[in-house]
Design a protein around this motif. Sequence first.
Motif, PDB file in Angstrom:
ATOM      1  N   UNK A   1       1.028  -0.944  -0.410  1.00  0.00           N
ATOM      2  CA  UNK A   1      -0.171   0.089   0.019  1.00  0.00           C
ATOM      3  C   UNK A   1       0.458   0.935  -0.076  1.00  0.00           C
ATOM      4  N   UNK A   2       0.387   2.584  -0.921  1.00  0.00           N
ATOM      5  CA  UNK A   2       1.071   3.515  -0.623  1.00  0.00           C
ATOM      6  C   UNK A   2       0.235   4.690   0.072  1.00  0.00           C
ATOM      7  N   UNK A   3      -0.410   5.000   0.286  1.00  0.00           N
ATOM      8  CA  UNK A   3      -0.974   6.082   1.184  1.00  0.00           C
ATOM      9  C   UNK A   3      -2.212   5.176   2.465  1.00  0.00           C
ATOM     10  N   UNK A   4      -2.545   3.944   2.053  1.00  0.00           N
ATOM     11  CA  UNK A   4      -3.614   3.300   3.627  1.00  0.00           C
ATOM     12  C   UNK A   4      -2.591   2.426   3.476  1.00  0.00           C
ATOM     13  N   UNK A   5      -2.145   1.831   5.096  1.00  0.00           N
ATOM     14  CA  UNK A   5      -1.972   0.384   5.052  1.00  0.00           C
ATOM     15  C   UNK A   5      -3.079  -0.261   4.625  1.00  0.00           C
ATOM     16  N   UNK A   6      -4.275  -0.281   4.688  1.00  0.00           N
ATOM     17  CA  UNK A   6      -4.952  -1.536   4.827  1.00  0.00           C
ATOM     18  C   UNK A   6      -5.462  -0.897   3.330  1.00  0.00           C
ATOM     19  N   UNK A   7      -5.256  -0.723   2.317  1.00  0.00           N
ATOM     20  CA  UNK A   7      -5.061  -0.613   1.107  1.00  0.00           C
ATOM     21  C   UNK A   7      -5.008  -2.308   0.656  1.00  0.00           C
ATOM     22  N   UNK A   8      -4.037  -2.682   1.106  1.00  0.00           N
ATOM     23  CA  UNK A   8      -3.489  -3.793   0.222  1.00  0.00           C
ATOM     24  C   UNK A   8      -2.915  -5.070   1.302  1.00  0.00           C
ATOM     25  N   UNK A   9      -2.908  -6.342   1.267  1.00  0.00           N
ATOM     26  CA  UNK A   9      -3.037  -7.068   2.398  1.00  0.00           C
ATOM     27  C   UNK A   9      -2.599  -8.268   1.762  1.00  0.00           C
ATOM     28  N   UNK A  10      -1.870  -9.080   2.546  1.00  0.00           N
ATOM     29  CA  UNK A  10      -1.907 -10.383   1.359  1.00  0.00           C
ATOM     30  C   UNK A  10      -2.363 -11.706   2.204  1.00  0.00           C
ATOM     31  N   UNK A  11      -3.229 -12.603   1.900  1.00  0.00           N
ATOM     32  CA  UNK A  11      -4.182 -12.951   2.857  1.00  0.00           C
ATOM     33  C   UNK A  11      -2.963 -14.253   2.826  1.00  0.00           C
ATOM     34  N   UNK A  12      -4.082 -15.093   3.740  1.00  0.00           N
ATOM     35  CA  UNK A  12      -3.340 -16.902   3.925  1.00  0.00           C
ATOM     36  C   UNK A  12      -3.556 -17.775   2.726  1.00  0.00           C
ATOM     37  N   UNK A  13      -4.327 -17.787   2.751  1.00  0.00           N
ATOM     38  CA  UNK A  13      -4.213 -18.992   0.398  1.00  0.00           C
ATOM     39  C   UNK A  13      -3.512 -18.176  -0.235  1.00  0.00           C
ATOM     40  N   UNK A  14      -2.370 -16.758   0.287  1.00  0.00           N
ATOM     41  CA  UNK A  14      -1.520 -16.536  -1.061  1.00  0.00           C
ATOM     42  C   UNK A  14      -2.022 -15.803  -2.118  1.00  0.00           C
ATOM     43  N   UNK A  15      -3.537 -14.265  -1.750  1.00  0.00           N
ATOM     44  CA  UNK A  15      -3.901 -13.849  -2.297  1.00  0.00           C
ATOM     45  C   UNK A  15      -3.233 -12.478  -1.864  1.00  0.00           C
ATOM     46  N   UNK A  16      -3.948 -11.391  -2.763  1.00  0.00           N
ATOM     47  CA  UNK A  16      -3.893 -10.341  -2.184  1.00  0.00           C
ATOM     48  C   UNK A  16      -4.779  -9.394  -3.039  1.00  0.00           C
ATOM     49  N   UNK A  17      -5.022  -9.235  -1.775  1.00  0.00           N
ATOM     50  CA  UNK A  17      -6.154  -8.214  -1.549  1.00  0.00           C
ATOM     51  C   UNK A  17      -6.221  -6.435  -1.729  1.00  0.00           C
ATOM     52  N   UNK A  18      -6.673  -5.864  -3.208  1.00  0.00           N
ATOM     53  CA  UNK A  18      -6.469  -4.122  -3.149  1.00  0.00           C
ATOM     54  C   UNK A  18      -7.196  -3.485  -2.955  1.00  0.00           C
ATOM     55  N   UNK A  19      -7.832  -2.258  -2.529  1.00  0.00           N
ATOM     56  CA  UNK A  19      -9.248  -1.763  -2.273  1.00  0.00           C
ATOM     57  C   UNK A  19      -8.888  -1.129  -3.766  1.00  0.00           C
ATOM     58  N   UNK A  20     -10.111  -0.691  -4.216  1.00  0.00           N
ATOM     59  CA  UNK A  20     -10.205  -0.227  -5.729  1.00  0.00           C
ATOM     60  C   UNK A  20      -9.794   1.044  -5.743  1.00  0.00           C
ATOM     61  N   UNK A  21      -9.121   1.624  -6.721  1.00  0.00           N
ATOM     62  CA  UNK A  21      -8.624   3.155  -6.217  1.00  0.00           C
ATOM     63  C   UNK A  21      -7.510   3.783  -5.661  1.00  0.00           C
ATOM     64  N   UNK A  22      -6.995   2.685  -5.365  1.00  0.00           N
ATOM     65  CA  UNK A  22      -6.091   2.794  -4.177  1.00  0.00           C
ATOM     66  C   UNK A  22      -4.707   2.654  -5.060  1.00  0.00           C
ATOM     67  N   UNK A  23      -3.705   2.904  -4.635  1.00  0.00           N
ATOM     68  CA  UNK A  23      -2.321   3.644  -4.985  1.00  0.00           C
ATOM     69  C   UNK A  23      -1.591   2.188  -4.851  1.00  0.00           C
ATOM     70  N   UNK A  24      -1.173   1.210  -5.548  1.00  0.00           N
ATOM     71  CA  UNK A  24       0.129   0.399  -4.805  1.00  0.00           C
ATOM     72  C   UNK A  24       1.650   0.481  -5.811  1.00  0.00           C
TER      73      UNK A  24
END
Length: 182
Positions: A38-61
Amino acid sequence: SDLGAGRLYYRLGMKYAPTHLQIPPLERGFSVERRYEAVDDNRDVSHKEDGSWRIKAGSKVKVTVTMVCPTMRYHVALVDPLPAGLEALNPALRGTEPVRPMPTARGGRPRWWWNPWWYEHENLRDERVEAFSQWVYYGVHEYTYFARATTPGNFVVPPAKAEEMYHPETFGRSASDRVIVE
């Protein structure tokens, strides 16, 4: 019949499609790893236990591809496919916010005479980001670029790959990823 004296050189190339979409990493002269931050907010990007990446729409990565070279390599190409839901931010285009500060020397002035990155040229395309260098010294090298999550969806991302362009048998790839833009 006499074919002449000397060595015979040949190359056999093959193109193929994988049987499944979860591709493991592979090292054949390079080691490659990719991560999203994540660039602007640490909650915008997360790495889940199943290996997938969750990214908030509109956020900078911030996307970082780490490449390890055990020895000197020549004519290296590093290619990172973009998930369909992300768009690379190209600072060379008018209207794009500055995303990568130029390292500075003592006194705060830019080092215009020295390239601070391992690569000499980069291409930011719609579907991939590429970095090229005539030679890469042994060691750990990072390539960082920024993207924006533009389209919600569930996307499979092919592996990032590093290779010697004129010796494609010398390569390495990361694992494939799953990116979910919500």
